[in-house]
Design a protein around this motif. Structure first.
Motif, PDB file in Angstrom:
ATOM      1  N   ARG A  57      36.676  42.620  42.667  1.00 51.48           N
ATOM      2  CA  ARG A  57      36.694  43.526  41.513  1.00 51.48           C
ATOM      3  C   ARG A  57      35.325  43.545  40.843  1.00 51.48           C
ATOM      4  O   ARG A  57      34.614  42.546  40.837  1.00 51.48           O
ATOM      5  CB  ARG A  57      37.753  43.092  40.511  1.00 51.48           C
ATOM      6  CG  ARG A  57      39.138  43.150  41.100  1.00 51.48           C
ATOM      7  CD  ARG A  57      40.158  42.830  40.047  1.00 51.48           C
ATOM      8  NE  ARG A  57      41.402  42.393  40.657  1.00 51.48           N
ATOM      9  CZ  ARG A  57      42.507  42.191  39.979  1.00 51.48           C
ATOM     10  NH1 ARG A  57      42.532  42.369  38.681  1.00 51.48           N
ATOM     11  NH2 ARG A  57      43.594  41.796  40.584  1.00 51.48           N
ATOM     12  N   ASN A  58      34.969  44.688  40.272  1.00 53.59           N
ATOM     13  CA  ASN A  58      33.658  44.863  39.655  1.00 53.59           C
ATOM     14  C   ASN A  58      33.627  44.557  38.168  1.00 53.59           C
ATOM     15  O   ASN A  58      32.571  44.408  37.586  1.00 53.59           O
ATOM     16  CB  ASN A  58      33.161  46.290  39.871  1.00 53.59           C
ATOM     17  CG  ASN A  58      32.855  46.541  41.322  1.00 53.59           C
ATOM     18  OD1 ASN A  58      32.173  45.744  41.946  1.00 53.59           O
ATOM     19  ND2 ASN A  58      33.358  47.618  41.868  1.00 53.59           N
ATOM     20  N   TYR A  59      34.773  44.522  37.535  1.00 53.21           N
ATOM     21  CA  TYR A  59      34.827  44.212  36.117  1.00 53.21           C
ATOM     22  C   TYR A  59      36.197  43.629  35.788  1.00 53.21           C
ATOM     23  O   TYR A  59      37.152  43.805  36.536  1.00 53.21           O
ATOM     24  CB  TYR A  59      34.538  45.449  35.254  1.00 53.21           C
ATOM     25  CG  TYR A  59      35.440  46.624  35.522  1.00 53.21           C
ATOM     26  CD1 TYR A  59      36.621  46.808  34.814  1.00 53.21           C
ATOM     27  CD2 TYR A  59      35.097  47.570  36.486  1.00 53.21           C
ATOM     28  CE1 TYR A  59      37.445  47.888  35.063  1.00 53.21           C
ATOM     29  CE2 TYR A  59      35.911  48.655  36.736  1.00 53.21           C
ATOM     30  CZ  TYR A  59      37.080  48.803  36.017  1.00 53.21           C
ATOM     31  OH  TYR A  59      37.896  49.876  36.271  1.00 53.21           O
ATOM     32  N   ARG A  60      36.250  42.915  34.663  1.00 51.02           N
ATOM     33  CA  ARG A  60      37.494  42.289  34.244  1.00 51.02           C
ATOM     34  C   ARG A  60      38.552  43.346  34.015  1.00 51.02           C
ATOM     35  O   ARG A  60      38.286  44.407  33.472  1.00 51.02           O
ATOM     36  CB  ARG A  60      37.245  41.521  32.953  1.00 51.02           C
ATOM     37  CG  ARG A  60      37.789  40.143  32.983  1.00 51.02           C
ATOM     38  CD  ARG A  60      37.501  39.331  31.754  1.00 51.02           C
ATOM     39  NE  ARG A  60      37.418  40.086  30.527  1.00 51.02           N
ATOM     40  CZ  ARG A  60      36.513  39.864  29.591  1.00 51.02           C
ATOM     41  NH1 ARG A  60      35.630  38.918  29.748  1.00 51.02           N
ATOM     42  NH2 ARG A  60      36.502  40.564  28.492  1.00 51.02           N
ATOM     43  N   GLN A  61      39.751  43.080  34.435  1.00 48.33           N
ATOM     44  CA  GLN A  61      40.914  43.947  34.304  1.00 48.33           C
ATOM     45  C   GLN A  61      40.795  45.253  35.094  1.00 48.33           C
ATOM     46  O   GLN A  61      41.484  46.219  34.804  1.00 48.33           O
ATOM     47  CB  GLN A  61      41.230  44.215  32.826  1.00 48.33           C
ATOM     48  CG  GLN A  61      41.572  42.937  32.104  1.00 48.33           C
ATOM     49  CD  GLN A  61      42.203  43.167  30.761  1.00 48.33           C
ATOM     50  OE1 GLN A  61      42.588  44.260  30.400  1.00 48.33           O
ATOM     51  NE2 GLN A  61      42.336  42.098  30.002  1.00 48.33           N
ATOM     52  N   GLN A  62      39.930  45.287  36.095  1.00 55.37           N
ATOM     53  CA  GLN A  62      39.897  46.429  37.008  1.00 55.37           C
ATOM     54  C   GLN A  62      41.171  46.391  37.843  1.00 55.37           C
ATOM     55  O   GLN A  62      41.524  45.347  38.381  1.00 55.37           O
ATOM     56  CB  GLN A  62      38.690  46.340  37.941  1.00 55.37           C
ATOM     57  CG  GLN A  62      38.685  47.404  39.019  1.00 55.37           C
ATOM     58  CD  GLN A  62      37.589  47.203  40.049  1.00 55.37           C
ATOM     59  OE1 GLN A  62      36.742  46.319  39.912  1.00 55.37           O
ATOM     60  NE2 GLN A  62      37.597  48.008  41.082  1.00 55.37           N
ATOM     61  N   SER A 100      51.246  42.131  38.140  1.00 56.51           N
ATOM     62  CA  SER A 100      50.903  41.450  36.892  1.00 56.51           C
ATOM     63  C   SER A 100      52.085  41.544  35.937  1.00 56.51           C
ATOM     64  O   SER A 100      52.831  42.523  35.944  1.00 56.51           O
ATOM     65  CB  SER A 100      49.679  42.132  36.282  1.00 56.51           C
ATOM     66  OG  SER A 100      49.546  41.806  34.931  1.00 56.51           O
ATOM     67  N   SER A 143      29.268  43.262  35.771  1.00 59.31           N
ATOM     68  CA  SER A 143      28.896  42.210  34.846  1.00 59.31           C
ATOM     69  C   SER A 143      29.018  40.862  35.545  1.00 59.31           C
ATOM     70  O   SER A 143      29.942  40.627  36.306  1.00 59.31           O
ATOM     71  CB  SER A 143      29.816  42.254  33.634  1.00 59.31           C
ATOM     72  OG  SER A 143      29.663  41.095  32.869  1.00 59.31           O
ATOM     73  N   VAL A 145      29.687  38.197  33.981  1.00 61.23           N
ATOM     74  CA  VAL A 145      30.738  37.489  33.254  1.00 61.23           C
ATOM     75  C   VAL A 145      32.090  37.711  33.923  1.00 61.23           C
ATOM     76  O   VAL A 145      32.934  36.844  33.931  1.00 61.23           O
ATOM     77  CB  VAL A 145      30.790  37.984  31.793  1.00 61.23           C
ATOM     78  CG1 VAL A 145      31.913  37.328  31.029  1.00 61.23           C
ATOM     79  CG2 VAL A 145      29.451  37.718  31.118  1.00 61.23           C
ATOM     80  N   SER A 146      32.302  38.891  34.543  1.00 62.73           N
ATOM     81  CA  SER A 146      33.611  39.223  35.070  1.00 62.73           C
ATOM     82  C   SER A 146      33.897  38.617  36.430  1.00 62.73           C
ATOM     83  O   SER A 146      34.979  38.773  36.961  1.00 62.73           O
ATOM     84  CB  SER A 146      33.751  40.746  35.149  1.00 62.73           C
ATOM     85  OG  SER A 146      32.829  41.269  36.081  1.00 62.73           O
ATOM     86  N   ARG A 147      32.968  37.969  37.041  1.00 63.69           N
ATOM     87  CA  ARG A 147      33.182  37.473  38.392  1.00 63.69           C
ATOM     88  C   ARG A 147      33.739  36.110  38.428  1.00 63.69           C
ATOM     89  O   ARG A 147      33.819  35.217  37.885  1.00 63.69           O
ATOM     90  CB  ARG A 147      31.894  37.529  39.189  1.00 63.69           C
ATOM     91  CG  ARG A 147      31.537  38.964  39.416  1.00 63.69           C
ATOM     92  CD  ARG A 147      30.587  39.047  40.547  1.00 63.69           C
ATOM     93  NE  ARG A 147      30.314  40.453  40.747  1.00 63.69           N
ATOM     94  CZ  ARG A 147      30.535  41.087  41.847  1.00 63.69           C
ATOM     95  NH1 ARG A 147      31.037  40.488  42.866  1.00 63.69           N
ATOM     96  NH2 ARG A 147      30.233  42.345  41.966  1.00 63.69           N
TER      97      ARG A 147
END
Length: 147
Positions: A57-62, A100, A143, A145-147
């Motif tokens: 995923r490229n960003y959090r909550q993608q 989820s 980001s 941070v999201s990884r």
């Protein structure tokens, strides 16, 4: 007193209409965004192969991409074939990722035993991953941070 105002207003509006029509006619022929004449038949884009395995995923909550074809899946008001593998009651025995818990919350945040109606149509957020070229240029940088 009202009649001259109404007549003047109608004259003004009709003048604007004629001027707008003249401007539209002088701008040239309609151009298609797909680069072909409007009446020209163009072949559909070729199908692209689905990529197997999970993408990062490229960003959090993608929303995760779907790593398999959905071509024969039925998802309508009464049936959602995605749930035959991904619902919490089936995921363990099918070896599929579980939805989820947010998919089991209604609009008011109440926990449900079945998928909420607002999360029923999976492909409104999740798309199959495919080896397809980008439709538009994209300079997105994920980001750290999201990884």
């Amino acid at each position: 007193m009202k009649l001259p105002v109404i007549v003047g207003g109608l004259a003004f509006v009709s003048t604007l209409g004629v001027a707008g029509l003249a401007l539209a006619q002088s701008s040239g022929p309609i151009q298609s965004l797909r680069g072909a004449d409007l009446d020209e038949t163009r072949p559909a884009a070729s199908n692209y192969q689905h990529l197997e395995g999970r993408e990062v995923r490229n960003y959090r909550q993608q929303p995760p991409l779907i790593p398999h074809s959905m071509e024969q899946y039925q998802v309508d008001l009464r049936t959602n074939q995605c749930l035959s593998c991904h619902d919490w009651t089936n995921a363990g025995e099918r070896g599929a990722p579980t939805l989820s818990m947010t998919h089991y919350l209604d609009r008011d945040g109440n926990q449900l035993d079945k998928v909420a109606g607002t999360r029923w149509f999976c492909s409104q957020c999740h798309v199959p991953q495919a080896n397809a070229p980008a439709l538009v240029e994209n300079e997105f940088q994920p980001s750290n941070v999201s990884r």
